[in-house]
Design a protein around this motif. Structure first.
Motif, mmCIF file in Angstrom:
data_model
loop_
_atom_site.group_PDB
_atom_site.id
_atom_site.type_symbol
_atom_site.label_atom_id
_atom_site.label_comp_id
_atom_site.label_asym_id
_atom_site.label_seq_id
_atom_site.Cartn_x
_atom_site.Cartn_y
_atom_site.Cartn_z
ATOM 1 N N THR A 75 0.826 -1.211 0.000
ATOM 2 C CA THR A 75 0.000 0.000 0.000
ATOM 3 C C THR A 75 0.858 1.259 0.000
ATOM 4 O O THR A 75 0.390 2.327 -0.408
ATOM 5 N N ASN A 76 2.098 1.151 0.463
ATOM 6 C CA ASN A 76 3.049 2.265 0.419
ATOM 7 C C ASN A 76 4.304 1.823 -0.327
ATOM 8 O O ASN A 76 5.425 2.100 0.075
ATOM 9 N N GLY A 87 7.670 14.079 -5.725
ATOM 10 C CA GLY A 87 6.755 14.673 -4.763
ATOM 11 C C GLY A 87 5.513 13.828 -4.565
ATOM 12 O O GLY A 87 5.394 12.712 -5.079
ATOM 13 N N THR A 88 4.566 14.370 -3.834
ATOM 14 C CA THR A 88 3.348 13.640 -3.504
ATOM 15 C C THR A 88 2.227 13.869 -4.512
ATOM 16 O O THR A 88 1.190 13.211 -4.437
ATOM 17 N N ALA A 89 2.419 14.768 -5.464
ATOM 18 C CA ALA A 89 1.383 15.071 -6.448
ATOM 19 C C ALA A 89 1.258 13.938 -7.469
ATOM 20 O O ALA A 89 2.094 13.031 -7.524
ATOM 21 N N THR A 90 0.213 14.012 -8.297
ATOM 22 C CA THR A 90 0.003 12.992 -9.313
ATOM 23 C C THR A 90 0.740 13.290 -10.611
ATOM 24 O O THR A 90 0.630 12.531 -11.576
ATOM 25 N N SER A 91 1.484 14.375 -10.648
ATOM 26 C CA SER A 91 2.343 14.662 -11.789
ATOM 27 C C SER A 91 3.504 15.521 -11.312
ATOM 28 O O SER A 91 3.431 16.180 -10.279
ATOM 29 N N GLY A 92 4.581 15.473 -12.066
ATOM 30 C CA GLY A 92 5.754 16.261 -11.691
ATOM 31 C C GLY A 92 7.013 15.661 -12.263
ATOM 32 O O GLY A 92 6.970 14.854 -13.201
ATOM 33 N N THR A 93 8.135 16.055 -11.706
ATOM 34 C CA THR A 93 9.424 15.535 -12.141
ATOM 35 C C THR A 93 9.895 14.467 -11.169
ATOM 36 O O THR A 93 9.434 14.388 -10.033
ATOM 37 N N PHE A 94 10.820 13.637 -11.630
ATOM 38 C CA PHE A 94 11.344 12.580 -10.765
ATOM 39 C C PHE A 94 12.841 12.410 -10.984
ATOM 40 O O PHE A 94 13.394 12.817 -12.008
ATOM 41 N N THR A 95 13.468 11.805 -10.003
ATOM 42 C CA THR A 95 14.863 11.393 -10.098
ATOM 43 C C THR A 95 14.966 9.978 -9.547
ATOM 44 O O THR A 95 13.986 9.402 -9.072
ATOM 45 N N ASP A 121 20.614 -0.794 0.771
ATOM 46 C CA ASP A 121 20.641 -2.211 1.125
ATOM 47 C C ASP A 121 19.530 -2.957 0.389
ATOM 48 O O ASP A 121 18.421 -3.102 0.899
ATOM 49 N N PRO A 122 19.804 -3.456 -0.838
ATOM 50 C CA PRO A 122 18.788 -4.174 -1.610
ATOM 51 C C PRO A 122 18.265 -5.424 -0.910
ATOM 52 O O PRO A 122 17.194 -5.925 -1.277
ATOM 53 N N ASP A 123 18.989 -5.913 0.102
ATOM 54 C CA ASP A 123 18.548 -7.091 0.850
ATOM 55 C C ASP A 123 17.273 -6.819 1.643
ATOM 56 O O ASP A 123 16.569 -7.746 2.033
ATOM 57 N N GLY A 124 16.980 -5.544 1.908
ATOM 58 C CA GLY A 124 15.720 -5.168 2.534
ATOM 59 C C GLY A 124 15.553 -5.572 3.978
ATOM 60 O O GLY A 124 14.426 -5.597 4.492
ATOM 61 N N SER A 125 16.622 -5.855 4.663
ATOM 62 C CA SER A 125 16.540 -6.259 6.067
ATOM 63 C C SER A 125 17.766 -5.721 6.811
ATOM 64 O O SER A 125 18.894 -5.857 6.315
ATOM 65 N N PRO A 126 17.571 -5.075 7.962
ATOM 66 C CA PRO A 126 16.323 -4.982 8.726
ATOM 67 C C PRO A 126 15.362 -3.876 8.254
ATOM 68 O O PRO A 126 14.230 -3.830 8.690
ATOM 69 N N THR A 127 15.820 -2.978 7.355
ATOM 70 C CA THR A 127 14.956 -1.897 6.882
ATOM 71 C C THR A 127 14.460 -2.213 5.481
ATOM 72 O O THR A 127 15.257 -2.504 4.581
ATOM 73 N N ALA A 128 13.142 -2.178 5.275
ATOM 74 C CA ALA A 128 12.558 -2.466 3.971
ATOM 75 C C ALA A 128 13.091 -1.497 2.919
ATOM 76 O O ALA A 128 13.361 -0.327 3.214
ATOM 77 N N THR A 129 13.248 -1.978 1.702
ATOM 78 C CA THR A 129 13.793 -1.130 0.641
ATOM 79 C C THR A 129 12.971 0.142 0.460
ATOM 80 O O THR A 129 13.530 1.217 0.204
ATOM 81 N N ARG A 130 11.654 0.052 0.620
ATOM 82 C CA ARG A 130 10.794 1.216 0.402
ATOM 83 C C ARG A 130 10.958 2.281 1.476
ATOM 84 O O ARG A 130 10.459 3.399 1.323
ATOM 85 N N SER A 131 11.670 1.942 2.573
ATOM 86 C CA SER A 131 11.841 2.881 3.689
ATOM 87 C C SER A 131 13.275 3.376 3.830
ATOM 88 O O SER A 131 13.597 4.055 4.798
ATOM 89 N N GLN A 132 14.107 3.080 2.873
ATOM 90 C CA GLN A 132 15.525 3.409 3.019
ATOM 91 C C GLN A 132 15.911 4.780 2.463
ATOM 92 O O GLN A 132 16.935 5.335 2.871
ATOM 93 N N VAL A 133 15.114 5.320 1.549
ATOM 94 C CA VAL A 133 15.491 6.572 0.884
ATOM 95 C C VAL A 133 14.445 7.649 1.172
ATOM 96 O O VAL A 133 13.282 7.513 0.766
ATOM 97 N N PRO A 134 14.805 8.736 1.868
ATOM 98 C CA PRO A 134 13.857 9.839 2.076
ATOM 99 C C PRO A 134 13.399 10.407 0.735
ATOM 100 O O PRO A 134 14.204 10.577 -0.188
ATOM 101 N N GLY A 135 12.113 10.675 0.622
ATOM 102 C CA GLY A 135 11.580 11.240 -0.605
ATOM 103 C C GLY A 135 11.175 10.233 -1.651
ATOM 104 O O GLY A 135 10.678 10.618 -2.721
ATOM 105 N N ALA A 136 11.387 8.931 -1.382
ATOM 106 C CA ALA A 136 10.937 7.909 -2.326
ATOM 107 C C ALA A 136 9.424 8.007 -2.488
ATOM 108 O O ALA A 136 8.694 8.044 -1.498
ATOM 109 N N LYS A 137 8.950 8.088 -3.712
ATOM 110 C CA LYS A 137 7.516 8.256 -3.939
ATOM 111 C C LYS A 137 6.783 6.950 -3.649
ATOM 112 O O LYS A 137 7.202 5.874 -4.076
ATOM 113 N N LYS A 138 5.654 7.066 -2.944
ATOM 114 C CA LYS A 138 4.855 5.903 -2.565
ATOM 115 C C LYS A 138 3.695 5.713 -3.539
ATOM 116 O O LYS A 138 3.045 6.669 -3.955
ATOM 117 N N PHE A 139 3.455 4.457 -3.864
ATOM 118 C CA PHE A 139 2.357 4.087 -4.747
ATOM 119 C C PHE A 139 1.517 3.013 -4.064
ATOM 120 O O PHE A 139 2.051 2.134 -3.389
#
Length: 385
Positions: free
Chosen positions: A192-193, A218-226, A232-250
């Motif tokens: 969900t995130n 950003g959090t908008a439905t359109s814009g620019t991205f990088t 840590d692609p292994d995703g443990s102990p921190t999930a990959t989706r939580s490792q980078v500040p500003g990662a867009k959630k879908f």
């Protein structure tokens, strides 16, 4: 977002050279796709398989879960999900995942040039909940585990040994799409995130090592991205989706498709189709069921997605009224087919043959509503190519 066809042939030295698909505009920008009559006309009455199709199209069943594939001794897997077609001489091979946990894996059906089934076999076994995946330019199928800390497996459609590819990250994988121009593989995440990722192999065609990145926006439905590296692609102990500040959630990443410097992917939690313009570094909505005016929205429960050589996107429904819908290059959305009598199922694995005149897909739980009731179909007809 508009995907207008710019050119279908080029004149070189006085002769016409055909392109393999439509070239889509990367500069145009339009509102998400809107309801419109379909390019093939209205649906007809349900056929003997319970499928409503436009005039000129027909369906046949090519496999059923738990039963031997016609003309072979191979038993088709339960819960057929994501799939792809690979050229095989003058014929082709359809590969399909099994969304079972434990068990999972993937199977293949081989067809000759007349679409007669000539073989069926396993290409992956002993894995977990293989949902979607992606076809690679080097003729391999990436089969993705839709479980926490799931893996991606590189499989051989001809039945060779499959290889686990941990460099592509451990997370709740869904689909993959290859971009040969930027030598990248885009990956969706069914959370969900969740996030959208790309993997940059150290050597194109070799997935043993490389860099996993996440889309930052950003959090908008359109814009620019990088893109930013995942520490840590292994995703443990921190999930990959939580490792980078500003990662867009879908909200629930599902299908993913690349063509002509664009990536489309679906999110089931909000019934959206997203588009990345890789040339301009921008993203936007290609479809949103809440923005269809006038309604009602024809496409709900967005899931697997594929594209035709013409440039049409075909999106399968998980839920809704069990349809495969088409989004055309001029941003119109309509129903292509509807499956009746299977309300407890979902449609999965749409994929075209190399000639573009046949589509395969599955109803994951068929008429029974059980994973053991899956049905895999072939649709033949005058598809736009």
């Amino acid at each position: 977002m508009e995907r207008r066809t710019l050119l279908r042939t080029a004149v070189v030295g006085g002769g016409a050279v055909a392109f393999s698909g439509a070239l889509w505009s990367s500069a145009a920008h339009a509102a998400p796709a809107q309801n419109a009559p379909g390019p093939y006309g209205a649906l007809g009455a349900a056929d003997a398989n319970g499928i409503q199709l436009p005039a000129g199209f027909t369906s046949r069943v090519v496999a059923r879960s738990g039963q031997t594939v016609s003309g072979t001794s191979y038993t088709w897997h339960n819960a057929p999900d994501g799939g792809a077609v690979f050229a095989d001489g003058t014929g082709w091979i359809y590969v399909s995942n099994s969304e079972i946990n434990p068990g999972g894996g993937a199977s293949a059906i081989r067809f000759n040039s007349s679409a007669t089934i000539t073989g069926a076999y396993s290409v992956l076994s002993g894995t977990r909940q293989n949902c979607a995946g992606g076809k690679m330019p080097w003729n391999k199928w990436l089969s993705c585990e839709e479980v926490s800390l799931g893996f991606v497996y590189e499989t051989d459609p001809w039945g060779g040994a499959a290889v686990q590819r941990p460099a592509l990250g451990k997370f709740k994988h869904e689909a993959a799409a290859a971009d040969p121009v930027r030598q990248a593989i885009y990956l969706t995440e069914d959370e969900t995130n969740g996030c959208l990722y790309r993997f940059l192999p150290n050597s194109w065609g070799n997935l043993a090592s490389g860099t996993l990145q996440v889309l930052v926006a950003g959090t908008a439905t359109s814009g620019t991205f990088t893109w930013a590296n995942i520490p840590d692609p292994d995703g443990s102990p921190t999930a990959t989706r939580s490792q980078v500040p500003g990662a867009k959630k879908f909200n629930g990443g599902e299908g993913c498709h690349y063509a002509n410097d664009q990536v489309w992917f679906t999110t089931k939690g909000d019934n959206r189709v997203w588009q990345l313009n890789l040339l301009s570094g921008t993203y936007e909505l290609a479809y949103d069921d809440g923005l269809v005016n006038p309604g009602p929205a024809p496409l709900t429960g967005v899931d697997n997605v594929t594209g035709s050589t013409f440039g049409d996107l075909y999106v399968a429904e998980d839920g809704g009224n069990l349809e495969i819908c088409v989004i055309t290059p001029d941003d119109k959305v309509s129903v292509f087919l509807r499956v009746n009598g299977q309300s407890s199922s979902e449609l999965t694995g749409p994929a075209f043959t190399p000639a573009g005149n046949r589509m395969y897909f599955s109803s994951q739980r068929g008429t029974s509503g059980s994973s053991s009731g899956g049905i895999t179909y072939e649709i033949t007809g005058p598809f736009r190519t």
